[in-house]
Design a protein around this motif. Structure first.
Motif, mmCIF file in Angstrom:
data_model
loop_
_atom_site.group_PDB
_atom_site.id
_atom_site.type_symbol
_atom_site.label_atom_id
_atom_site.label_comp_id
_atom_site.label_asym_id
_atom_site.label_seq_id
_atom_site.Cartn_x
_atom_site.Cartn_y
_atom_site.Cartn_z
ATOM 1 N N ILE A 185 23.644 22.442 -15.077
ATOM 2 C CA ILE A 185 23.936 21.814 -13.767
ATOM 3 C C ILE A 185 22.944 20.203 -14.016
ATOM 4 C CG2 ILE A 185 22.196 24.198 -13.444
ATOM 5 C CD1 ILE A 185 19.683 22.464 -13.970
ATOM 6 N N GLY A 186 23.450 19.911 -12.906
ATOM 7 C CA GLY A 186 22.626 18.726 -12.824
ATOM 8 C C GLY A 186 21.048 18.524 -11.611
ATOM 9 N N GLN A 187 21.317 16.748 -11.590
ATOM 10 C CA GLN A 187 19.271 16.589 -11.734
ATOM 11 C C GLN A 187 19.377 16.614 -10.053
ATOM 12 O OE1 GLN A 187 15.977 15.776 -13.381
ATOM 13 N NE2 GLN A 187 15.938 15.731 -11.034
ATOM 14 N N THR A 188 19.031 17.297 -9.511
ATOM 15 C CA THR A 188 18.614 17.428 -7.657
ATOM 16 C C THR A 188 16.900 17.347 -7.803
ATOM 17 O OG1 THR A 188 18.570 19.864 -8.031
ATOM 18 C CG2 THR A 188 21.420 18.581 -7.591
ATOM 19 N N THR A 189 17.101 16.884 -6.499
ATOM 20 C CA THR A 189 15.620 16.810 -6.180
ATOM 21 C C THR A 189 14.988 18.949 -6.452
ATOM 22 O OG1 THR A 189 15.949 18.400 -3.445
ATOM 23 C CG2 THR A 189 15.201 15.560 -4.621
ATOM 24 N N HIS A 190 16.145 19.893 -6.606
ATOM 25 C CA HIS A 190 14.921 21.529 -6.855
ATOM 26 C C HIS A 190 15.260 21.786 -8.260
ATOM 27 C CE1 HIS A 190 15.799 21.226 -2.242
ATOM 28 N NE2 HIS A 190 17.103 20.954 -2.503
ATOM 29 N N VAL A 191 16.038 21.112 -8.908
ATOM 30 C CA VAL A 191 16.210 22.261 -10.774
ATOM 31 C C VAL A 191 15.724 20.458 -11.061
ATOM 32 C CG1 VAL A 191 18.807 21.583 -11.105
ATOM 33 C CG2 VAL A 191 16.836 23.441 -11.598
ATOM 34 N N TYR B 47 14.165 10.458 -6.249
ATOM 35 C CA TYR B 47 14.746 9.983 -5.218
ATOM 36 C C TYR B 47 14.406 9.565 -4.242
ATOM 37 C CZ TYR B 47 18.534 12.890 -7.900
ATOM 38 O OH TYR B 47 19.115 12.967 -9.367
ATOM 39 N N GLY B 48 13.264 9.631 -4.851
ATOM 40 C CA GLY B 48 12.464 9.076 -2.949
ATOM 41 C C GLY B 48 12.099 7.871 -3.525
ATOM 42 N N ILE B 49 11.408 7.521 -4.391
ATOM 43 C CA ILE B 49 11.132 6.264 -4.446
ATOM 44 C C ILE B 49 11.341 5.410 -5.031
ATOM 45 C CG2 ILE B 49 9.454 4.621 -6.006
ATOM 46 C CD1 ILE B 49 7.934 7.350 -6.643
ATOM 47 N N THR B 50 12.754 5.816 -5.847
ATOM 48 C CA THR B 50 13.783 4.553 -5.378
ATOM 49 C C THR B 50 14.814 4.853 -4.506
ATOM 50 O OG1 THR B 50 15.734 5.730 -6.172
ATOM 51 C CG2 THR B 50 14.489 5.210 -8.420
ATOM 52 N N PHE C 8 9.885 15.816 -11.069
ATOM 53 C CA PHE C 8 10.613 14.321 -11.182
ATOM 54 C C PHE C 8 11.787 13.944 -10.182
ATOM 55 C CE2 PHE C 8 14.060 12.633 -13.665
ATOM 56 C CZ PHE C 8 13.626 10.831 -13.977
ATOM 57 N N GLY C 9 12.664 15.231 -10.141
ATOM 58 C CA GLY C 9 13.458 14.756 -9.230
ATOM 59 C C GLY C 9 12.800 14.264 -7.522
ATOM 60 N N GLY C 10 12.616 14.746 -7.396
ATOM 61 C CA GLY C 10 11.522 14.552 -6.191
ATOM 62 C C GLY C 10 11.200 12.952 -5.948
ATOM 63 N N PHE D 161 0.675 -1.317 0.031
ATOM 64 C CA PHE D 161 -0.342 0.159 -0.059
ATOM 65 C C PHE D 161 0.706 0.940 -0.094
ATOM 66 C CE2 PHE D 161 -3.863 -2.454 2.279
ATOM 67 C CZ PHE D 161 -4.100 -2.633 1.557
ATOM 68 N N THR D 162 1.794 0.795 0.122
ATOM 69 C CA THR D 162 2.213 2.460 1.092
ATOM 70 C C THR D 162 2.912 3.156 -0.525
ATOM 71 O OG1 THR D 162 3.671 2.060 2.853
ATOM 72 C CG2 THR D 162 5.207 3.378 1.871
ATOM 73 N N PHE D 163 4.398 1.398 -1.162
ATOM 74 C CA PHE D 163 4.146 2.140 -2.767
ATOM 75 C C PHE D 163 3.308 2.460 -3.424
ATOM 76 C CE2 PHE D 163 8.247 -0.515 -0.779
ATOM 77 C CZ PHE D 163 9.092 0.388 -1.810
ATOM 78 N N GLY D 164 2.107 1.807 -3.296
ATOM 79 C CA GLY D 164 1.628 2.160 -4.230
ATOM 80 C C GLY D 164 1.000 3.427 -4.497
ATOM 81 N N ALA D 165 0.661 3.911 -2.937
ATOM 82 C CA ALA D 165 0.479 5.126 -2.391
ATOM 83 C C ALA D 165 1.805 6.496 -3.620
ATOM 84 C CB ALA D 165 0.266 5.487 -1.414
ATOM 85 N N PHE D 166 3.042 5.756 -3.231
ATOM 86 C CA PHE D 166 3.656 6.944 -3.774
ATOM 87 C C PHE D 166 3.457 6.815 -5.267
ATOM 88 C CE2 PHE D 166 6.391 6.018 0.324
ATOM 89 C CZ PHE D 166 6.803 7.592 0.701
ATOM 90 N N LEU D 167 3.671 5.524 -5.952
ATOM 91 C CA LEU D 167 3.195 4.705 -7.342
ATOM 92 C C LEU D 167 2.554 5.934 -8.018
ATOM 93 C CD1 LEU D 167 5.453 2.037 -7.945
ATOM 94 C CD2 LEU D 167 6.634 3.974 -8.249
ATOM 95 N N ILE D 168 1.206 5.736 -7.268
ATOM 96 C CA ILE D 168 -0.180 6.447 -7.760
ATOM 97 C C ILE D 168 -0.003 8.217 -8.012
ATOM 98 C CG2 ILE D 168 -2.572 7.133 -7.272
ATOM 99 C CD1 ILE D 168 -2.811 4.196 -6.461
ATOM 100 N N SER D 169 0.650 8.740 -6.705
ATOM 101 C CA SER D 169 1.175 9.998 -6.278
ATOM 102 C C SER D 169 2.218 10.381 -7.784
ATOM 103 C CB SER D 169 1.513 10.301 -5.586
ATOM 104 O OG SER D 169 2.330 12.046 -4.753
ATOM 105 N N TYR D 170 2.782 9.640 -7.745
ATOM 106 C CA TYR D 170 4.212 10.175 -8.888
ATOM 107 C C TYR D 170 2.675 10.150 -10.716
ATOM 108 C CZ TYR D 170 6.919 9.022 -12.786
ATOM 109 O OH TYR D 170 7.531 9.425 -14.148
ATOM 110 N N GLY D 171 2.600 8.701 -10.408
ATOM 111 C CA GLY D 171 1.654 8.796 -12.216
ATOM 112 C C GLY D 171 0.392 10.368 -11.833
ATOM 113 N N THR D 172 -0.315 10.335 -11.099
ATOM 114 C CA THR D 172 -0.909 11.788 -10.784
ATOM 115 C C THR D 172 0.102 13.054 -11.266
ATOM 116 O OG1 THR D 172 -2.160 10.283 -8.952
ATOM 117 C CG2 THR D 172 -2.493 13.090 -9.435
ATOM 118 N N ILE D 173 0.688 12.835 -10.631
ATOM 119 C CA ILE D 173 1.657 14.561 -10.740
ATOM 120 C C ILE D 173 2.154 14.614 -11.928
ATOM 121 C CG2 ILE D 173 3.492 15.324 -10.288
ATOM 122 C CD1 ILE D 173 1.301 16.185 -8.461
#
Length: 264
Positions: free
Chosen positions: A124-130, A202-205, A197-199, A12-24
């Motif tokens: 720049i590189g890929q971070t949670t801010h840019v 990095y958050g889910i992986t 994308f970055g958030g 359920f936890t992973f499912g919530a994360f992936l559903i949130s990702y898909g929604t955004i």
């Protein structure tokens, strides 16, 4: 039974994360192309190898699941040597996967990508801010932005494609000299992409990587217990089977993470 309860709650936890990702993701006008983001491979320089490295990561994790099955099978037959051998290989596979993930994160975070920010270029590189994986900028707009790009960024832009000249030498050159060494068409300048994308990546992986690390620790404990004949005295290897359930769950979750981030 309690292990199955735990795995269901984690699902359920992973499912919530992936559903949130898909929604955004699907509510955004633009999302980075995984064939461009994940196209690097260790030791291959700037070769364009879309999804090759993550395919290797997936293969390593699947093979570790196979060795876990063999460890459980050996436990069912009371084969201590088999349990120890296959658990050891499973642990090696887990560490190999974590090492691959560490390289991927390092490559993305420290990567140098030319992007258009306002009326000038930046590196720049890929971070949670840019996020450097936005839409492509036409050559004319990138050339115009080059006129307003500060000296330190010009040095980075030249250094991205010119590895022969040391950074100190480039820093001493004038802005006009540096601009003359830059081929805007070869840089493939992009706009900044969606920050989410970055958030999410990095958050889910990272959350999955934490599960892999936890599984490796559990398997190390099982290996030590097997070597100390704990299971021999109990007369069964059910603990190894329970650890196997967790490890297979981690592998199964990666299939969905792989699908959502790397393929779609």
């Amino acid at each position: 039974m309690m292990m199955w309860y735990f795995l269901m709650s984690d699902t359920f936890t992973f499912g919530a994360f992936l559903i949130s990702y898909g929604t955004i993701r699907f509510s955004s006008n633009y999302w980075p192309n995984p064939n461009e983001v994940f196209n690097a491979f260790p030791g291959m320089g700037h070769a364009n190898l879309p999804l090759a490295f993550v395919s290797l990561m997936t293969f390593i994790l699947i093979m570790s699941s196979v060795t876990m099955v063999l460890a459980v099978h050996a436990g069912h037959h009371g084969d201590k040597k088999g349990v120890v051998k296959w658990l050891a290989w499973t642990i090696v596979g887990g560490f190999a996967f974590l090492g691959c993930q560490a390289w991927e994160w390092t490559h993305l975070i420290t990567g140098e990508h030319a992007v258009l920010v306002g009326n000038q270029l930046d590196v720049i590189g890929q971070t949670t801010h840019v996020n450097p994986w936005g839409q492509h900028v036409n050559v004319g707009a990138a050339t115009e932005a080059l006129k307003y790009t500060p000296h330190d960024v010009l040095v980075k832009l030249v250094g991205m494609h010119n590895h022969e000249m040391p950074h100190e030498h480039l820093a001493k050159m004038t802005d006009d000299q540096l601009r003359g060494m830059i081929n805007v068409a070869e840089m493939h300048v992009k706009e900044t992409g969606p920050v989410a994308f970055g958030g999410f990546f990095y958050g889910i992986t990272g959350f999955h990587g934490f599960h892999v690390f936890s599984g490796v620790v559990i398997n190390i404990v099982m290996l030590i217990m097997a070597q100390q004949n704990v299971f021999e005295r109990r007369g069964h290897y059910l603990m190894v089977e329970k650890a196997g359930l967790y490890w297979h769950f981690v592998d199964l979750v990666w299939v969905f993470v792989f699908l959502c981030f790397y393929l779609i």
